[in-house]
Motif scaffolding. Structure first.
Motif, PDB file in Angstrom:
ATOM      1  N   LEU A   1       0.850  -1.201   0.000  1.00  0.00           N
ATOM      2  CA  LEU A   1       0.000   0.000   0.000  1.00  0.00           C
ATOM      3  C   LEU A   1       0.877   1.239   0.000  1.00  0.00           C
ATOM      4  N   THR A   2       0.391   2.307  -0.596  1.00  0.00           N
ATOM      5  CA  THR A   2       1.136   3.570  -0.465  1.00  0.00           C
ATOM      6  C   THR A   2       0.865   4.163   0.919  1.00  0.00           C
ATOM      7  N   ILE A   3       1.687   5.109   1.289  1.00  0.00           N
ATOM      8  CA  ILE A   3       1.448   5.869   2.520  1.00  0.00           C
ATOM      9  C   ILE A   3       0.103   6.596   2.344  1.00  0.00           C
ATOM     10  N   PRO A   4      -0.774   6.633   3.357  1.00  0.00           N
ATOM     11  CA  PRO A   4      -2.058   7.332   3.166  1.00  0.00           C
ATOM     12  C   PRO A   4      -1.863   8.833   2.880  1.00  0.00           C
ATOM     13  N   ARG A   5      -2.702   9.311   1.978  1.00  0.00           N
ATOM     14  CA  ARG A   5      -2.783  10.766   1.725  1.00  0.00           C
ATOM     15  C   ARG A   5      -4.170  11.218   2.169  1.00  0.00           C
ATOM     16  N   TYR A   6      -4.344  12.528   2.418  1.00  0.00           N
ATOM     17  CA  TYR A   6      -5.614  13.048   2.936  1.00  0.00           C
ATOM     18  C   TYR A   6      -6.217  14.023   1.925  1.00  0.00           C
TER      19      TYR A   6
ATOM     20  N   SER B   1      -3.692   0.674  -3.479  1.00  0.00           N
ATOM     21  CA  SER B   1      -3.208  -0.691  -3.297  1.00  0.00           C
ATOM     22  C   SER B   1      -2.317  -1.085  -4.478  1.00  0.00           C
ATOM     23  N   ILE B   2      -1.033  -0.972  -4.239  1.00  0.00           N
ATOM     24  CA  ILE B   2      -0.055  -1.350  -5.275  1.00  0.00           C
ATOM     25  C   ILE B   2      -0.192  -2.840  -5.589  1.00  0.00           C
ATOM     26  N   ALA B   3      -0.395  -3.639  -4.542  1.00  0.00           N
ATOM     27  CA  ALA B   3      -0.487  -5.092  -4.737  1.00  0.00           C
ATOM     28  C   ALA B   3      -1.668  -5.447  -5.644  1.00  0.00           C
TER      29      ALA B   3
ATOM     30  N   LEU C   1       4.168  -0.879 -10.499  1.00  0.00           N
ATOM     31  CA  LEU C   1       4.056   0.332  -9.682  1.00  0.00           C
ATOM     32  C   LEU C   1       4.754   0.127  -8.336  1.00  0.00           C
ATOM     33  N   GLY C   2       5.677  -0.832  -8.289  1.00  0.00           N
ATOM     34  CA  GLY C   2       6.326  -1.200  -7.034  1.00  0.00           C
ATOM     35  C   GLY C   2       7.130  -0.079  -6.389  1.00  0.00           C
ATOM     36  N   PHE C   3       7.528   0.908  -7.189  1.00  0.00           N
ATOM     37  CA  PHE C   3       8.215   2.073  -6.634  1.00  0.00           C
ATOM     38  C   PHE C   3       7.300   3.306  -6.684  1.00  0.00           C
ATOM     39  N   ALA C   4       6.008   3.048  -6.819  1.00  0.00           N
ATOM     40  CA  ALA C   4       4.981   4.102  -6.917  1.00  0.00           C
ATOM     41  C   ALA C   4       5.094   4.851  -8.241  1.00  0.00           C
ATOM     42  N   HIS C   5       4.564   6.068  -8.269  1.00  0.00           N
ATOM     43  CA  HIS C   5       4.445   6.797  -9.539  1.00  0.00           C
ATOM     44  C   HIS C   5       4.296   8.279  -9.218  1.00  0.00           C
ATOM     45  N   GLY C   6       4.759   9.123 -10.100  1.00  0.00           N
ATOM     46  CA  GLY C   6       4.516  10.551  -9.920  1.00  0.00           C
ATOM     47  C   GLY C   6       5.535  11.217  -9.006  1.00  0.00           C
ATOM     48  N   PRO C   7       5.144  12.327  -8.366  1.00  0.00           N
ATOM     49  CA  PRO C   7       6.132  13.128  -7.629  1.00  0.00           C
ATOM     50  C   PRO C   7       6.776  12.396  -6.460  1.00  0.00           C
ATOM     51  N   HIS C   8       6.118  11.357  -5.928  1.00  0.00           N
ATOM     52  CA  HIS C   8       6.702  10.625  -4.797  1.00  0.00           C
ATOM     53  C   HIS C   8       7.314   9.302  -5.221  1.00  0.00           C
ATOM     54  N   PHE C   9       7.632   9.177  -6.511  1.00  0.00           N
ATOM     55  CA  PHE C   9       8.313   7.967  -6.989  1.00  0.00           C
ATOM     56  C   PHE C   9       9.545   7.728  -6.125  1.00  0.00           C
ATOM     57  N   CYS C  10       9.744   6.464  -5.740  1.00  0.00           N
ATOM     58  CA  CYS C  10      10.827   6.084  -4.820  1.00  0.00           C
ATOM     59  C   CYS C  10      12.180   6.658  -5.266  1.00  0.00           C
TER      60      CYS C  10
ATOM     61  N   ALA D   1      16.656   3.124  -8.207  1.00  0.00           N
ATOM     62  CA  ALA D   1      17.818   2.652  -8.980  1.00  0.00           C
ATOM     63  C   ALA D   1      18.741   1.829  -8.085  1.00  0.00           C
ATOM     64  N   LEU D   2      18.930   2.287  -6.851  1.00  0.00           N
ATOM     65  CA  LEU D   2      19.780   1.550  -5.901  1.00  0.00           C
ATOM     66  C   LEU D   2      19.154   0.196  -5.563  1.00  0.00           C
ATOM     67  N   ALA D   3      17.850   0.192  -5.284  1.00  0.00           N
ATOM     68  CA  ALA D   3      17.164  -1.053  -4.926  1.00  0.00           C
ATOM     69  C   ALA D   3      17.260  -2.064  -6.070  1.00  0.00           C
ATOM     70  N   ARG D   4      17.105  -1.566  -7.307  1.00  0.00           N
ATOM     71  CA  ARG D   4      17.164  -2.472  -8.463  1.00  0.00           C
ATOM     72  C   ARG D   4      18.547  -3.112  -8.576  1.00  0.00           C
ATOM     73  N   VAL D   5      19.589  -2.301  -8.482  1.00  0.00           N
ATOM     74  CA  VAL D   5      20.937  -2.844  -8.685  1.00  0.00           C
ATOM     75  C   VAL D   5      21.344  -3.730  -7.506  1.00  0.00           C
ATOM     76  N   GLN D   6      20.950  -3.366  -6.288  1.00  0.00           N
ATOM     77  CA  GLN D   6      21.260  -4.199  -5.113  1.00  0.00           C
ATOM     78  C   GLN D   6      20.621  -5.582  -5.259  1.00  0.00           C
ATOM     79  N   THR D   7      19.358  -5.600  -5.659  1.00  0.00           N
ATOM     80  CA  THR D   7      18.642  -6.872  -5.788  1.00  0.00           C
ATOM     81  C   THR D   7      19.288  -7.729  -6.870  1.00  0.00           C
TER      82      THR D   7
HETATM   83  C1  HEM Z   1      12.844  -2.929  -3.363  1.00  0.00           C
HETATM   84  C2  HEM Z   1      13.067  -1.849  -2.583  1.00  0.00           C
HETATM   85  C3  HEM Z   1      12.152  -0.666  -2.508  1.00  0.00           C
HETATM   86  C4  HEM Z   1      10.812  -0.581  -2.789  1.00  0.00           C
HETATM   87  C5  HEM Z   1       9.850  -1.668  -3.289  1.00  0.00           C
HETATM   88  C6  HEM Z   1      10.420   0.801  -2.541  1.00  0.00           C
HETATM   89  C7  HEM Z   1       9.144   1.303  -2.736  1.00  0.00           C
HETATM   90  C8  HEM Z   1       8.760   2.616  -2.540  1.00  0.00           C
HETATM   91  C9  HEM Z   1       7.419   3.145  -2.752  1.00  0.00           C
HETATM   92  C10 HEM Z   1       6.215   2.335  -3.239  1.00  0.00           C
HETATM   93  C11 HEM Z   1       7.450   4.455  -2.449  1.00  0.00           C
HETATM   94  C12 HEM Z   1       6.271   5.440  -2.541  1.00  0.00           C
HETATM   95  C13 HEM Z   1       5.470   5.390  -1.266  1.00  0.00           C
HETATM   96  C14 HEM Z   1       4.253   6.298  -1.350  1.00  0.00           C
HETATM   97  O1  HEM Z   1       4.166   7.204  -2.209  1.00  0.00           O
HETATM   98  O2  HEM Z   1       3.339   6.129  -0.522  1.00  0.00           O
HETATM   99  C15 HEM Z   1       8.794   4.776  -2.040  1.00  0.00           C
HETATM  100  C16 HEM Z   1       9.194   6.019  -1.636  1.00  0.00           C
HETATM  101  C17 HEM Z   1      10.457   6.297  -1.164  1.00  0.00           C
HETATM  102  N1  HEM Z   1      11.544   5.443  -1.156  1.00  0.00           N
HETATM  103 FE1  HEM Z   1      11.542   3.499  -1.700  1.00  0.00          FE
HETATM  104  N2  HEM Z   1      11.521   1.507  -2.127  1.00  0.00           N
HETATM  105  C18 HEM Z   1      12.604   0.656  -2.088  1.00  0.00           C
HETATM  106  C19 HEM Z   1      13.896   0.971  -1.753  1.00  0.00           C
HETATM  107  C20 HEM Z   1      14.316   2.213  -1.350  1.00  0.00           C
HETATM  108  C21 HEM Z   1      15.686   2.551  -1.037  1.00  0.00           C
HETATM  109  C22 HEM Z   1      16.891   1.581  -1.162  1.00  0.00           C
HETATM  110  C23 HEM Z   1      15.684   3.861  -0.656  1.00  0.00           C
HETATM  111  C24 HEM Z   1      16.802   4.755  -0.235  1.00  0.00           C
HETATM  112  C25 HEM Z   1      18.085   4.470  -0.415  1.00  0.00           C
HETATM  113  C26 HEM Z   1      14.308   4.355  -0.742  1.00  0.00           C
HETATM  114  C27 HEM Z   1      13.888   5.612  -0.429  1.00  0.00           C
HETATM  115  C28 HEM Z   1      12.619   6.112  -0.611  1.00  0.00           C
HETATM  116  C29 HEM Z   1      12.203   7.476  -0.261  1.00  0.00           C
HETATM  117  C30 HEM Z   1      13.071   8.553   0.387  1.00  0.00           C
HETATM  118  C31 HEM Z   1      10.845   7.594  -0.613  1.00  0.00           C
HETATM  119  C32 HEM Z   1       9.935   8.815  -0.461  1.00  0.00           C
HETATM  120  C33 HEM Z   1       9.918   9.619  -1.737  1.00  0.00           C
HETATM  121  C34 HEM Z   1       8.939  10.784  -1.636  1.00  0.00           C
HETATM  122  O3  HEM Z   1       8.022  10.750  -0.823  1.00  0.00           O
HETATM  123  O4  HEM Z   1       9.098  11.725  -2.423  1.00  0.00           O
HETATM  124  N3  HEM Z   1      13.519   3.325  -1.180  1.00  0.00           N
HETATM  125  N4  HEM Z   1       9.575   3.637  -2.094  1.00  0.00           N
END
Ligand code: HEM
Length: 139
Positions: free
Chosen positions: A27-32, A53-55, A82-91, A95-101
């Motif tokens: 799930l994403t972090i809740p927004r209001y 619900s990303i899942a 959408l595992g790293f979300a989408h838009g302005p809050h994209f994770c 890139a680090l998570a992808r290469v580490q995995t």
């Molecule tokens: C497989 C590993 C990871 C997954 C699946 C993941 C997934 C996500 C998702 C879905 C969000 C958005 C959450 C939302 O909008 O509610 C997010 C945000 C974020 N992630 Fe990741 N993440 C991963 C690894 C990492 C790593 C390695 C870092 C830092 C080194 C990181 C730092 C962040 C930060 C700082 C945000 C907040 C961005 C913002 O709010 O603008 N994440 N991540």
């Protein structure tokens, strides 16, 4: 595992498919809501918490063929996950998570050719993330 051992070049696609199929963020972090709104016919009142619900998106049959199946060779043309979300809050760590995995799984498979699951892996009791409480393997 056999396919990845035979062709390590499949690993980048496998990492993407694993994030879609069993990514840790359900799930994403809740927004209001800042104002009254309607989304897909559902009224949302100002102040309501909304989470995506990303899942569920990842198992949407309108987006993915046979979505419950883990397929590390999914053909191009299906939407990205959408595992790293989408838009302005994209994770920011995507890139680090992808290469580490990719490095971790490639090294694990190379170093331990006999790697196998020893017993069923229990899921941690956490409704917001998909993670395991333990993963017992034989090497
Ligand atoms: C497989 C590993 C990871 C997954 C699946 C993941 C997934 C996500 C998702 C879905 C969000 C958005 C959450 C939302 O909008 O509610 C997010 C945000 C974020 N992630 Fe990741 N993440 C991963 C690894 C990492 C790593 C390695 C870092 C830092 C080194 C990181 C730092 C962040 C930060 C700082 C945000 C907040 C961005 C913002 O709010 O603008 N994440 N991540």
């Amino acid at each position: 595992m056999a396919a990845l051992r035979a062709d390590p070049g499949l690993m980048p696609g496998a990492v993407e498919e694993l994030i879609r199929w069993c990514g840790p963020t359900l799930l994403t972090i809740p927004r209001y809501a800042r104002e009254d709104a309607e989304l897909c016919g559902i009224p949302i009142a100002k102040g309501d918490a909304v989470t995506a619900s990303i899942a569920a998106a990842h198992r949407d049959p309108r987006a993915y063929t046979d979505p419950d199946r883990l397929d590390i060779t999914r053909p191009a043309g299906q939407p990205g996950h959408l595992g790293f979300a989408h838009g302005p809050h994209f994770c920011v760590g995507a890139a680090l998570a992808r290469v580490q995995t990719e490095v971790a799984l490639t090294t694990l498979l190379r170093r331990h050719p006999g790697l196998a699951l020893a017993e069923p892996a229990p899921r941690a009791p956490d409704p917001g993330t998909w993670r395991l409480a333990a993963l017992t393997v034989t090497l």
